[in-house]
Design a protein around this motif. Structure first.
Motif, PDB file in Angstrom:
ATOM      1  N   LYS A  50      65.671  -4.354  -7.000  1.00 20.55           N
ATOM      2  CA  LYS A  50      66.153  -4.866  -5.674  1.00 20.55           C
ATOM      3  C   LYS A  50      65.099  -5.385  -4.732  1.00 20.55           C
ATOM      4  O   LYS A  50      65.322  -6.533  -3.918  1.00 20.55           O
ATOM      5  N   THR A  51      63.942  -4.878  -4.766  1.00 20.41           N
ATOM      6  CA  THR A  51      62.842  -5.335  -3.969  1.00 20.41           C
ATOM      7  C   THR A  51      62.212  -6.462  -4.392  1.00 20.41           C
ATOM      8  O   THR A  51      62.043  -7.450  -3.559  1.00 20.41           O
ATOM      9  N   ALA A  52      62.277  -6.818  -5.718  1.00 21.48           N
ATOM     10  CA  ALA A  52      61.551  -8.011  -6.122  1.00 21.48           C
ATOM     11  C   ALA A  52      62.701  -9.025  -5.855  1.00 21.48           C
ATOM     12  O   ALA A  52      62.333 -10.143  -5.541  1.00 21.48           O
ATOM     13  N   CYS A  53      64.024  -8.685  -5.927  1.00 27.76           N
ATOM     14  CA  CYS A  53      64.780  -9.822  -5.531  1.00 27.76           C
ATOM     15  C   CYS A  53      64.831  -9.983  -4.151  1.00 27.76           C
ATOM     16  O   CYS A  53      64.873 -11.311  -3.829  1.00 27.76           O
ATOM     17  N   THR A  54      64.653  -9.367  -3.242  1.00 28.93           N
ATOM     18  CA  THR A  54      64.478  -9.495  -1.795  1.00 28.93           C
ATOM     19  C   THR A  54      63.333 -10.302  -1.501  1.00 28.93           C
ATOM     20  O   THR A  54      63.340 -11.236  -0.633  1.00 28.93           O
ATOM     21  N   GLU A  55      62.260  -9.958  -2.129  1.00 32.02           N
ATOM     22  CA  GLU A  55      61.076 -10.902  -1.823  1.00 32.02           C
ATOM     23  C   GLU A  55      61.113 -12.205  -2.410  1.00 32.02           C
ATOM     24  O   GLU A  55      60.454 -13.078  -1.754  1.00 32.02           O
ATOM     25  N   ARG A  56      62.009 -12.625  -3.402  1.00 28.71           N
ATOM     26  CA  ARG A  56      62.219 -13.882  -3.851  1.00 28.71           C
ATOM     27  C   ARG A  56      63.120 -14.626  -2.932  1.00 28.71           C
ATOM     28  O   ARG A  56      62.869 -15.828  -2.830  1.00 28.71           O
ATOM     29  N   LEU A  57      63.871 -14.056  -2.266  1.00 24.02           N
ATOM     30  CA  LEU A  57      64.647 -14.614  -1.121  1.00 24.02           C
ATOM     31  C   LEU A  57      63.908 -14.805  -0.016  1.00 24.02           C
ATOM     32  O   LEU A  57      63.951 -15.811   0.764  1.00 24.02           O
TER      33      LEU A  57
END
Length: 133
Positions: free
Chosen positions: A126-133
């Protein structure tokens, strides 16, 4: 080395209540080998009436609050289902299943020991996904 799978004695169908189910899920969670920095809350979600059983759905939501971020940026949920058969005697223990929010794999507490890594993986994704956004 062989891991010992920790489980609890589940209540019988006739002694089951929604609150007793939540208490027993908390009891099961207390047997899991999870670092004390993880905090969670559990809640009853819904009752489902099926032809052959009644199913009670619960969720335990996990996170690691810190002094700098008391509200975690990401959480990980574990979904539980307590099943009461309409065909088995009411003296039979309830059946319990759980799954992680990121998975369709359904596990039984007596067959699979819970791993803290599963919670870490969900939050890292989730953290990695948020950082990509």
């Amino acid at each position: 080395t062989k891991h010992i799978i920790k489980n609890i004695l589940w209540t019988t169908a006739k002694n089951f209540t929604v609150e007793r189910g939540r208490q027993q899920i908390e009891e099961l969670i207390s047997t899991w080998d999870i670092h004390e920095s993880w905090l969670h809350h559990s809640e009853f979600l819904e009752e489902e009436e099926l032809k052959d059983s009644k199913r009670y759905h619960y969720r335990a939501c996990w996170g690691i609050p810190t002094r700098r971020k008391p509200i975690p940026q990401a959480t990980a949920s574990v979904y539980f289902v307590i099943v009461i058969s309409k065909f088995k005697p009411d003296t039979t223990p309830v059946e319990v299943f759980y799954r992680l929010e990121s998975s369709r794999l359904i596990r039984r507490p007596e067959q699979c020991q819970f791993r803290e890594k599963w919670l870490k993986d969900i939050i890292e994704n989730k953290t990695a996904c948020t950082e990509r956004l």
